[in-house]
Scaffold this active site. Structure first.
Site, PDB file in Angstrom:
ATOM      1  CE1 TYR A   1      -3.614   2.494   1.198  1.00 32.46           C
ATOM      2  CE2 TYR A   1      -1.797   3.481   2.173  1.00 32.46           C
ATOM      3  CZ  TYR A   1      -3.087   3.587   1.766  1.00 32.46           C
ATOM      4  OH  TYR A   1      -3.646   4.785   1.936  1.00 32.46           O
TER       5      TYR A   1
ATOM      6  CD  GLU B   1      -6.634   4.628  -0.111  1.00 30.97           C
ATOM      7  OE1 GLU B   1      -7.667   4.660  -0.416  1.00 30.97           O
ATOM      8  OE2 GLU B   1      -6.394   4.849   1.344  1.00 30.97           O
TER       9      GLU B   1
END
Lengths: 405, 292
Positions: free
Chosen positions: A125, A213
């Site tokens: 991530y 993101e």
């Protein structure tokens, strides 16, 4: 402003960030064509079909009335056709869309990046956002790819690496290295990640983004680092200096009433309640919604008409609120500081008459300069409008109206 | 006393000759604020509203001794105006402008770090010391001199609070509109601290909204500081949905910590008199002061 995954990836690619390649398609035929092209380029029979909506959770989300997931692996051209038919024009429900879901207008046909090779693929991530308390940007990275970062932060905060960026000098090479090492990478994958983070941050700053993101970021089996997904938010206040990015707005993703309000320079957010409201100032508008709730109703919207509440803005506000069939009453709450209440009252009466007969009860609370004169104009207008001066009085009148709905 | 601005403040207006700047400069002068001049690049040497116009803030400071500036320039140029004021030695910079790009404010706030000046805003209604000095766009007539200080992220909701206080017989020291943007010069805690340390201020109204962690930070500081003065608090946006921006650029619920409910719970734990309805700010303050 939100943009689609495929648009976000196009931006990243421009900055040299490696992405999962794909082609966007608006029909099953186009999706099949795109798949053939990608299969030829990648020398693979597999592609991924990803619905393009402004909401997360697509992989777990399902199309209304079917078992079709919002993101699906296709193992043949026939699969691509079937999945695209199941998705395009249908409503996808995910944990972020609410039960009403969102209509899928486009799919992204993307390369399969989980191909076998010398090492195991690994999902990670990466996020970039503003740290409000430190007044600078922060890059967050985690080894837990594909998971909700808030959940990771809560359960295993030690798995998150954070680097705060000094606005004066920007991202430094050592910080990019700390992130790559923090993710446990080495060799070629480490070098790739340093480059990935550096390019990603440059894209973030150059586009005046408010959030990136990338979840997941993938280390492929041949040690490449690439963005499999891209959630990109852009700062509305900076769009004036990025006309190309402003053009990425997709109004089909927005509520039609919100689109109409923004074209009238009104700040409107549609909600699910039964009492509409129209207020000057964002803070007072939120507070007015809270009063509606405390008085037994549910707010149907947020609406800030701004400083110069006049007949024209009030009329536009009325028209938008009344298009929402759930609205059973309306509360207008104006604190006239510089703007005079008698003028606002005249504006309300003019707007009401311009629209004709409004079928729901209206409470107009005017406070500030010439409040008594304003109330008098409302009371003597002969319209089915109740006036109030004190906020408490307005709340009580809302309570009485809501009790009779 | 009072804080930030008073009758001795010498105020300049950046964006003086524009329509907003002109209108509010006039209003401020009518309230009694000592507006000593203004800045509009390229119009130096002219006179506007009977006051001198300067090309740069430095010129204005050198020739008028100004120590306070209020900024009405458009969003694209506002961060630059803030930095220019800081560079020229202005001590209190009040930025009214709404819609400044966040990245510009990150730069400006970084530029201000380590300097002695204080920035209020942007995207705020300004600062008002009752019956002395108005550096902002607040309606002067609702204020009355007294002992309650106000800190608020919102404009009209501040007016609402002030109006209720005045009608309850409670005058004010200074109202500080800190602004509704994600990056602002003075935080809730810093503004509360100024009022807590002001001998004339006996009680504080603290108005926040969803988004960010400033109210929680302020509440914890108030408790750690020993709850020296009663504080009445309200958080707007109890009914706001997650992930939607409610007018102000900073008013958005991201996680579980920045909801109205979470902030109000922390404020209660820290001894703040939290009101659920904004209609009860005045009477709750009366009770908190034992005056009802």
């Amino acid at each position: 402003m939100n943009i689609h995954e495929y648009q976000g990836k196009e931006i990243l690619k421009r900055y040299g960030v490696r992405i999962q390649e794909g082609i966007v398609a608006e029909s099953p035929d186009k999706a099949v064509e795109a798949a053939k092209q990608i299969m030829a380029q990648t020398n693979s029979k597999f592609v991924v079909v990803k619905s393009q909506i402004h909401a997360g959770g697509r992989g777990k989300g399902k199309v209304q009335g079917s078992e079709q997931r919002g993101v699906a692996l296709a193992k043949s051209v026939e699969d691509v056709r079937q999945i695209s038919e199941n998705l395009i024009g249908k409503v996808l429900v995910t944990h972020q869309t609410g039960p009403e879901g969102k209509k899928v207008n486009k799919v992204l046909v993307a390369q399969d990046v989980f191909y076998p090779g010398e090492s195991e693929p690994k999902e990670m991530y990466l996020g970039i956002l503003l740290d409000r308390s430190k007044a600078c940007n922060v890059i967050m990275a985690s080894t837990e790819g594909g998971m909700d970062i808030e959940e990771v932060a809560e359960k295993t905060p030690e798995k998150i690496v954070k680097e705060w960026i000094d606005p004066a000098v920007g991202l430094q090479a050592f910080q990019a290295r700390k992130i790559a090492f923090g993710l446990g990478l080495q060799g070629e994958a480490f070098k790739e990640m340093v480059k990935f983070v550096t390019s990603l941050y440059k894209a973030y700053v150059d586009t005046d983004a408010s959030m990136f993101e990338i979840n997941p970021v993938l280390k492929t089996s041949d040690n490449k680092i690439l963005a499999v997904d891209a959630k990109v938010n852009l700062d509305d206040n900076a769009l004036y200096r990025h006309p190309d990015l402003a053009n990425l707005r997709d109004i089909t993703e927005e509520d039609p009433l919100e689109v109409e309000a923004s074209s009238n320079d009104l700040n409107y957010v549609k909600l699910d309640g039964n009492v509409g409201c129209m207020v000057n100032g964002a803070g007072l508008a939120m507070a007015t919604m809270d009063i509606i709730k405390l008085s037994g109703g549910e707010p149907a919207n947020f609406l800030d008409v701004g400083g110069g509440a006049n007949a024209k803005t009030v009329e536009a506000g009325f028209r938008i609120i009344l298009k929402d069939p759930n609205v059973k009453a309306i509360l207008i709450n104006i604190f006239g500081g510089i703007v005079r209440c008698d003028r606002v009252a005249t504006g309300v009466v003019e707007a009401y008459k311009a629209i004709g007969d409004i079928p729901v009860p209206i409470i107009v609370r005017l406070q500030g300069t010439n409040a008594a004169e304003g109330a008098k104009i409302i009371d003597e207008s002969g319209l089915k409008v109740q006036s109030a001066v004190e906020l408490k009085e307005a709340a009580e009148k809302v309570r009485a109206v809501v009790a009779n709905l | 006393m009072s804080v930030l601005v008073n009758k001795n403040s010498k105020v300049i207006v950046q964006g003086f000759t524009g329509s907003e700047g002109s209108f509010h400069a006039q209003q401020m002068m009518e309230y009694g604020t000592n507006v000593v001049g203004g800045v509009t690049p390229g119009k130096g040497g002219q006179t506007h509203l009977d006051r001198p116009v300067f090309n740069t803030v430095r010129d204005a400071v050198e020739q008028t001794g100004a120590d306070v500036s209020i900024i009405f320039v458009p969003p694209a140029f506002a961060a630059d105006a803030i930095m220019e004021a800081a560079d020229a030695g202005i001590q209190v910079i009040v930025c009214i402008t709404e819609g400044i790009p966040t990245e510009d404010m990150v730069m400006a706030k970084n530029y201000l770090a380590g300097k002695t000046c204080r920035l209020i805003g942007p995207n705020c209604p300004g600062v008002m010391t009752a019956e002395e000095c108005k550096v902002g766009i607040m309606p002067g007539f609702i204020f009355k001199k007294g002992t309650v200080g106000i800190v608020s992220k919102s404009g009209t909701l501040t007016y609402e609070a002030v109006d209720q206080l005045t009608k309850a017989g409670l005058g004010q020291t200074t109202a500080i509109g800190i602004g509704g943007d994600p990056i602002i010069g003075t935080t809730t805690k810093e503004a509360v601290e100024l009022l807590m340390n002001d001998p004339e201020t006996e009680a504080i109204v603290m108005i926040g909204e969803i988004g960010g962690g400033m109210e929680a930070e302020a509440a914890r500081w108030i408790k750690a500081d020993g709850n020296r003065k009663p504080v009445v608090g309200f958080i707007a946006g109890q009914t706001a949905p997650k992930g939607r921006r409610m007018g102000h650029a900073g008013a958005i619920v991201g996680g579980a910590d920045d909801t109205a409910a979470a902030k109000m719970a922390i404020m209660r734990e820290c001894g703040i008199h939290v009101v659920e309805s904004p209609a009860l700010i005045g009477e709750t303050m009366l009770k908190a002061l034992g005056k009802n």
